[in-house]
Design a protein around this motif. Structure first.
Motif, PDB file in Angstrom:
ATOM      1  N   ILE A 486       0.854  -1.185   0.000  1.00 32.85           N
ATOM      2  CA  ILE A 486       0.000   0.000   0.000  1.00 32.85           C
ATOM      3  C   ILE A 486       0.888   1.231   0.000  1.00 32.85           C
ATOM      4  N   HIS A 487       0.477   2.250  -0.744  1.00 36.01           N
ATOM      5  CA  HIS A 487       1.231   3.497  -0.796  1.00 36.01           C
ATOM      6  C   HIS A 487       0.999   4.314   0.471  1.00 36.01           C
ATOM      7  N   GLN A 488       1.881   5.246   0.727  1.00 35.66           N
ATOM      8  CA  GLN A 488       1.770   6.327   1.718  1.00 35.66           C
ATOM      9  C   GLN A 488       1.885   5.886   3.184  1.00 35.66           C
ATOM     10  N   PRO A 504       6.868  -7.118  16.046  1.00 36.29           N
ATOM     11  CA  PRO A 504       6.549  -5.775  16.547  1.00 36.29           C
ATOM     12  C   PRO A 504       7.326  -4.688  15.813  1.00 36.29           C
ATOM     13  N   PHE A 505       7.223  -4.687  14.487  1.00 28.21           N
ATOM     14  CA  PHE A 505       7.841  -3.657  13.660  1.00 28.21           C
ATOM     15  C   PHE A 505       6.976  -3.461  12.424  1.00 28.21           C
ATOM     16  N   LEU A 506       7.356  -2.508  11.565  1.00 28.10           N
ATOM     17  CA  LEU A 506       6.502  -2.070  10.462  1.00 28.10           C
ATOM     18  C   LEU A 506       7.035  -2.527   9.112  1.00 28.10           C
ATOM     19  N   ARG A 507       6.109  -2.716   8.170  1.00 31.90           N
ATOM     20  CA  ARG A 507       6.399  -3.053   6.780  1.00 31.90           C
ATOM     21  C   ARG A 507       5.553  -2.164   5.875  1.00 31.90           C
ATOM     22  N   ASP A 508       5.891  -2.164   4.572  1.00 37.90           N
ATOM     23  CA  ASP A 508       4.943  -1.635   3.582  1.00 37.90           C
ATOM     24  C   ASP A 508       4.655  -2.661   2.484  1.00 37.90           C
ATOM     25  N   THR A 509       5.269  -3.860   2.602  1.00 35.48           N
ATOM     26  CA  THR A 509       5.116  -4.913   1.609  1.00 35.48           C
ATOM     27  C   THR A 509       5.158  -6.251   2.328  1.00 35.48           C
ATOM     28  N   VAL A 510       4.261  -7.181   1.968  1.00 36.58           N
ATOM     29  CA  VAL A 510       4.248  -8.473   2.660  1.00 36.58           C
ATOM     30  C   VAL A 510       3.709  -9.551   1.723  1.00 36.58           C
ATOM     31  N   ASN A 511       4.276 -10.754   1.835  1.00 39.50           N
ATOM     32  CA  ASN A 511       3.769 -11.900   1.080  1.00 39.50           C
ATOM     33  C   ASN A 511       2.430 -12.364   1.632  1.00 39.50           C
ATOM     34  N   VAL A 512       1.571 -12.831   0.740  1.00 39.15           N
ATOM     35  CA  VAL A 512       0.321 -13.488   1.128  1.00 39.15           C
ATOM     36  C   VAL A 512       0.377 -14.898   0.542  1.00 39.15           C
ATOM     37  N   PRO A 513       0.442 -15.942   1.383  1.00 40.31           N
ATOM     38  CA  PRO A 513       0.685 -17.304   0.876  1.00 40.31           C
ATOM     39  C   PRO A 513      -0.392 -17.766  -0.086  1.00 40.31           C
ATOM     40  N   TYR A 514       0.009 -18.677  -0.986  1.00 37.36           N
ATOM     41  CA  TYR A 514      -0.898 -19.127  -2.046  1.00 37.36           C
ATOM     42  C   TYR A 514      -1.837 -20.222  -1.545  1.00 37.36           C
ATOM     43  N   TYR A 515      -2.939 -20.373  -2.267  1.00 39.21           N
ATOM     44  CA  TYR A 515      -3.971 -21.359  -1.934  1.00 39.21           C
ATOM     45  C   TYR A 515      -3.654 -22.700  -2.587  1.00 39.21           C
ATOM     46  N   SER A 516      -3.920 -23.761  -1.861  1.00 45.21           N
ATOM     47  CA  SER A 516      -3.823 -25.124  -2.370  1.00 45.21           C
ATOM     48  C   SER A 516      -5.159 -25.811  -2.171  1.00 45.21           C
ATOM     49  N   VAL A 517      -5.516 -26.681  -3.111  1.00 46.57           N
ATOM     50  CA  VAL A 517      -6.806 -27.365  -3.019  1.00 46.57           C
ATOM     51  C   VAL A 517      -6.880 -28.257  -1.779  1.00 46.57           C
ATOM     52  N   ARG A 518      -5.741 -28.535  -1.158  1.00 46.14           N
ATOM     53  CA  ARG A 518      -5.758 -29.345   0.065  1.00 46.14           C
ATOM     54  C   ARG A 518      -6.119 -28.530   1.292  1.00 46.14           C
ATOM     55  N   MET A 519      -6.161 -27.202   1.151  1.00 46.77           N
ATOM     56  CA  MET A 519      -6.457 -26.342   2.294  1.00 46.77           C
ATOM     57  C   MET A 519      -7.951 -26.296   2.562  1.00 46.77           C
ATOM     58  N   VAL A 537      -3.707  11.873   3.828  1.00 44.48           N
ATOM     59  CA  VAL A 537      -4.977  12.371   3.296  1.00 44.48           C
ATOM     60  C   VAL A 537      -4.872  12.499   1.774  1.00 44.48           C
ATOM     61  N   GLY A 538      -5.851  11.935   1.081  1.00 46.04           N
ATOM     62  CA  GLY A 538      -5.862  11.960  -0.378  1.00 46.04           C
ATOM     63  C   GLY A 538      -6.225  10.600  -0.930  1.00 46.04           C
ATOM     64  N   THR A 539      -6.068  10.438  -2.228  1.00 42.84           N
ATOM     65  CA  THR A 539      -6.426   9.193  -2.914  1.00 42.84           C
ATOM     66  C   THR A 539      -5.165   8.527  -3.449  1.00 42.84           C
ATOM     67  N   PHE A 540      -5.009   7.247  -3.129  1.00 41.96           N
ATOM     68  CA  PHE A 540      -3.837   6.500  -3.580  1.00 41.96           C
ATOM     69  C   PHE A 540      -4.223   5.043  -3.753  1.00 41.96           C
ATOM     70  N   VAL A 541      -3.247   4.159  -3.909  1.00 39.14           N
ATOM     71  CA  VAL A 541      -3.557   2.784  -4.309  1.00 39.14           C
ATOM     72  C   VAL A 541      -2.913   1.766  -3.378  1.00 39.14           C
ATOM     73  N   TYR A 542      -3.479   0.564  -3.422  1.00 38.25           N
ATOM     74  CA  TYR A 542      -2.896  -0.629  -2.830  1.00 38.25           C
ATOM     75  C   TYR A 542      -2.941  -1.696  -3.919  1.00 38.25           C
ATOM     76  N   HIS A 543      -1.986  -2.623  -3.913  1.00 33.74           N
ATOM     77  CA  HIS A 543      -1.911  -3.564  -5.032  1.00 33.74           C
ATOM     78  C   HIS A 543      -0.936  -4.681  -4.715  1.00 33.74           C
ATOM     79  N   CYS A 544      -0.911  -5.669  -5.607  1.00 39.65           N
ATOM     80  CA  CYS A 544       0.142  -6.677  -5.595  1.00 39.65           C
ATOM     81  C   CYS A 544       1.375  -6.056  -6.235  1.00 39.65           C
ATOM     82  N   HIS A 545       2.552  -6.209  -5.574  1.00 38.55           N
ATOM     83  CA  HIS A 545       3.760  -5.600  -6.130  1.00 38.55           C
ATOM     84  C   HIS A 545       4.500  -6.522  -7.091  1.00 38.55           C
TER      85      HIS A 545
END
Length: 580
Positions: A486-488, A504-519, A537-545
Motif C-alpha cells: 500500500i502506498h503512503q 513488533p515492527f513495520l512493513r509496507d510490503t508483505v507476502n500473502v501465501p498461495y492457496y492449495s486445493v488441500r487447504m 490524506v488523499g487518494t492513492f492505491v494498494y496492489h500486488c507488487h
C-alpha cells in the motif's frame, strides 16, 4: 513542418540510441550507485529516463543524471526538500519503422497538439511515465506522489517533483520507480529504479554509529540466455513450462530455468551458470548493507554463506523503518540466517566480512511461488573476497549520535482498530473456456464481484478516515504467491493464516501465501493499518507488487479523508469489526 522533414529528417541518417543504458559485464565488481546528498535542507537535481532496444529484442530503461550517471542514490534528511527536474526522454521501442519513423526516432517531437497538463493527463502509453517514491509518507498529490493522474510525455518540458521529507520520517531505505498503470512492469524490469535513503538510522540504534554502509540494488531482467540448458551442476529437470503470462513456471524443486535473470547494482548474474558479481571486504569488517529488491516479479530469499555455511546477519530495518521506531517494542537488532524480500521490499542489516582466505557468497534461495507462480530457484548473486586492502564503501554512518525524540503517538500495535476489512486476491483466465489463455488479476473487497482496476474511474474502493487505525485481512484465493503493498503508509503484520506472529515492527510490503486445493480455507495475513499521519490524506492505491499482476488489474483505490470532513467510512459491503 513538411519542409523541415524533407531538408533534415530524410537526408540525415537517423540518430540511433546505443548503450544509453549501458550495463556492466557478468562477473564484474559491484560498484555503488552515485550518491546525491542534500545541502542546507535541499536536494535538487535533474533526472531523465531513457530506453533502448537490444539486438536480442529485449529493452532497457534507465534513469540518468545530467552528467550521465545511472540511477543515483538520493540521500535526504527529515525536513529536507527533494526537488527533481524530471525529463521524459523515452522513445517508442515497438513503433513501426518506415523511413520517416526511423528519421524521427529519438528526434525532437514536432507537434501542434494542445498541451495537456501532466497532472491531469492520466495517459497510459509506451512512452508515458511518472515517479513513485515507494514507502515515503508524503501527500498523494501531483508534484509529490500521485500515480493515478500524473503522466509525463516525451514532449513535455521537465516536470518538477517537489517532495518535503516529513520531520518525523522513519530513517531508512526507500526507492523511486515508475508507476504508470499498464507499463510499470516493462519499465521496472528494464531497470528504471533507484534507491532513496532518509538519513539517521543510527539515531534509532546507536550501536550502528560509525559503520561503513553499502547500497545494493537487486533487479530482475529478461533472460540473457533464454535457450540455454540448465547447468550440469543442477539436478536433471523436466522441460521448463511456461505459465499463462509467458514466464517460466514454478518447478517446485528449487532448480531449473528462472523466470528472470537477476543483477546486483546492474551487474547481471545470468542463467544457467550464474557467474556472481564480485565484492571485496576487509576480513571481519562490520558493514551496514542496505538491500533493495527492485525486481518487477522476482522474490528473493537472501542468505550470506561463508565457507558454504549460512551466517547470521543483524537486521536493523525493514521497508525503510528501523525495527525499534515509533514506540515499537522490538529489539533494535534481530539476528537471522536468511531474509525474505518480496518485490519492492527492503532490508538493512549488519554483515561481517569473511575471515582472510575464506570465500563468502551472497545467494538467494528458492522461493515457492505456488503451482501458478514463476520459477525463482536457488542461485548465486555476489562472491565476497576478504582482503586487507579492500577499499571502503563510499558512505559511513556518523560516529556521533543524537537519539531520536520520543514518539508522539502510541505504538500502532497497542491501538485498537476501529474496524476490520477483508480483501482478497484472485485470478481467472481471460477466456473461461481456455485455462491457458492470459490471466486477469483482481484485488477485491470481500462481498464484491471481482473486477480489474479501472484507471478511468475516480470512485474509491475504500474510504478511510485520517487518524484511524484499522485491521485488514488479505486473503489469497489463487494458487500463486502474491505480494501486498500500500502506498503512503506502513503496517504491522499481526498473524499469518490465523496464527499470531511476533513482528513488533513495520512493513509496507508483505507476502500473502498461495492457496492449495488441500487447504480447508484460504490463506491470509492480518495487518494493522496506520492512517494516523496527516500526510496520508488523499487518494492513492494498494496492489500486488508483482508488477505484471498490478498492471493486469490487481489493484484498488483508497481515499483517506480528513477526520473533520468524514461522514461515512464503511461502505455497506465492508464488514465492521463485530461482523468478522
Amino acid at each position: 513542418m513538411t519542409a523541415w522533414l524533407g531538408a533534415t529528417a530524410l537526408q540525415d541518417p537517423p540518430r540511433v540510441q546505443q548503450d544509453v543504458c549501458a550495463r556492466p559485464e557478468p562477473g564484474s565488481a559491484v560498484a555503488e550507485p552515485t550518491e546525491l546528498r542534500s545541502r542546507d535542507g535541499v536536494l535538487e537535481t535533474d533526472l531523465s529516463v531513457h530506453d533502448e532496444k537490444l539486438p536480442d529484442g529485449t529493452s532497457r530503461y534507465c534513469y540518468l543524471t545530467s552528467d550521465g550517471k545511472p540511477s543515483p542514490t538520493l540521500r535526504v534528511k527529515p525536513g529536507d526538500q527533494l526537488v527533481i527536474h524530471f525529463k521524459n526522454d523515452l522513445v517508442d521501442l515497438d513503433a513501426a519503422t518506415p523511413a520517416i519513423d526511423r528519421a524521427l526516432a529519438g528526434a525532437p517531437i514536432c507537434t501542434a497538439k494542445k498541451p495537456v497538463d501532466p497532472c491531469e493527463s492520466g495517459a497510459m502509453t509506451p512512452v508515458s511515465t511518472n515517479l513513485h517514491f515507494h514507502g515515503l509518507t508524503v501527500p498523494p498529490v501531483c508534484h509529490q506522489d500521485d500515480v493515478l493522474k500524473t503522466s509525463i510525455q516525451p514532449d513535455d518540458k521537465p516536470f518538477e517533483y517537489r517532495v518535503r521529507i516529513p520531520d518525523d520520517a522513519a530513517p531508512g531505505l526507500y526507492w523511486y520507480h515508475p508507476h504508470l498503470h499498464g507499463f510499470s512492469k516493462t519499465q521496472v524490469l528494464g531497470g528504471a529504479s533507484g534507491a532513496l535513503i532518509v538519513e539517521g538510522i543510527e539515531r534509532a540504534d546507536p550501536s550502528l554509529a560509525g559503520l561503513p554502509e553499502r547500497v545494493l540494488v537487486i533487479r530482475d531482467q529478461d533472460l540473457v540466455n533464454p535457450d540455454a540448458q540448465p547447468s550440469k551442476s543442477e539436478p536433471v529437470m523436466s522441460k521448463s513450462q511456461l505459465d499463462n503470462d509467458g514466464d517460466v513456471a514454478n518447478s517446485g524443486t528449487g532448480f531449473g530455468k528462472p523466470s528472470k535473470d537477476l543483477s546486483v547494482n546492474f551487474v547481471p548474474v545470468p542463467f544457467p551458470n550464474y557467474p556472481p558479481a564480485t565484492l571485496q571486504m576487509k576480513p571481519g569488517e562490520r558493514q551496514l548493507w542496505r538491500v533493495l529488491n527492485a525486481s518487477a516479479i522476482t522474490y528473493l530469499n537472501l542468505a550470506l554463506l561463508v565457507g558454504r555455511a549460512p551466517q547470521r546477519v543483524g537486521v536493523v530495518g525493514i521497508d525503510g523503518v528501523p525495527l525499534r521506531f515509533d514506540g515499537s517494542p522490538s529489539p533494535a537488532v534481530q539476528w537471522v540466517n536468511h531474509i525474505g524480500l518480496p518485490p519492492g521490499s527492503r532490508a538493512e542489516f549488519i554483515v561481517e566480512g569473511p575471515p582472510a582466505g575464506v570465500p563468502g557468497l551472497l545467494v538467494t534461495r528458492a522461493v515457492d511461488t505456488g503451482p501458478a507462480g514463476e520459477n525463482d530457484p536457488n542461485r548465486a548473486l555476489m562472491a565476497i573476497t576478504s582482503t586487507a586492502d579492500a577499499s571502503e564503501p563510499q558512505a559511513v554512518l556518523p560516529a556521533r549520535v543524537e537519539p531520536l525524540p520520543p514518539p508522539e503517538r502510541p505504538w500502532v500495535g497497542n491501538v485498537a482498530p476501529v474496524r476490520v476489512r477483508k480483501l482478497f486476491f484472485s485470478e481467472q483466465p481471460q477466456d473461461p473456456n481456455d485455462p491457458n489463455s492470459p490471466t486477469k488479476f483482481f484485488m477485491t473487497i470481500d462481498g464484491n464481484e471481482p473486477k480489474p482496476f479501472d484507471p478511468n474511474s475516480d470512485v474509491p474502493d475504500i474510504v478511510a478516515t485520517q487518524g484511524d487505525v484499522e485491521d485488514w485481512i488479505i486473503e489469497n484465493r489463487s494458487m500463486e504467491l502474491h505480494d501486498f503493498h500500500i502506498h503512503q503508509l506502513h503496517f504491522q503484520l499481526l498473524d499469518w493464516s490465523g496464527i499470531a506472529v511476533n513482528e513488533p515492527f513495520l512493513r509496507d510490503t508483505v507476502n500473502v501465501p498461495y492457496y492449495s486445493v488441500r487447504m480447508l480455507k484460504y490463506p491470509s495475513v492480518r495487518l494493522r493499518m496506520d492512517f494516523r499521519d496527516p500526510n496520508v490524506v488523499g487518494t492513492f492505491v494498494y496492489h500486488c507488487h508483482v508488477l505484471e499482476h498490478e498492471d493486469g488489474g490487481m489493484m484498488g483505490r483508497i481515499k483517506v479523508v480528513p477526520r473533520n470532513t468524514a461522514t461515512s467510512t464503511v461502505p455497506p459491503t465492508q464488514p465492521t469489526k463485530g461482523e468478522l
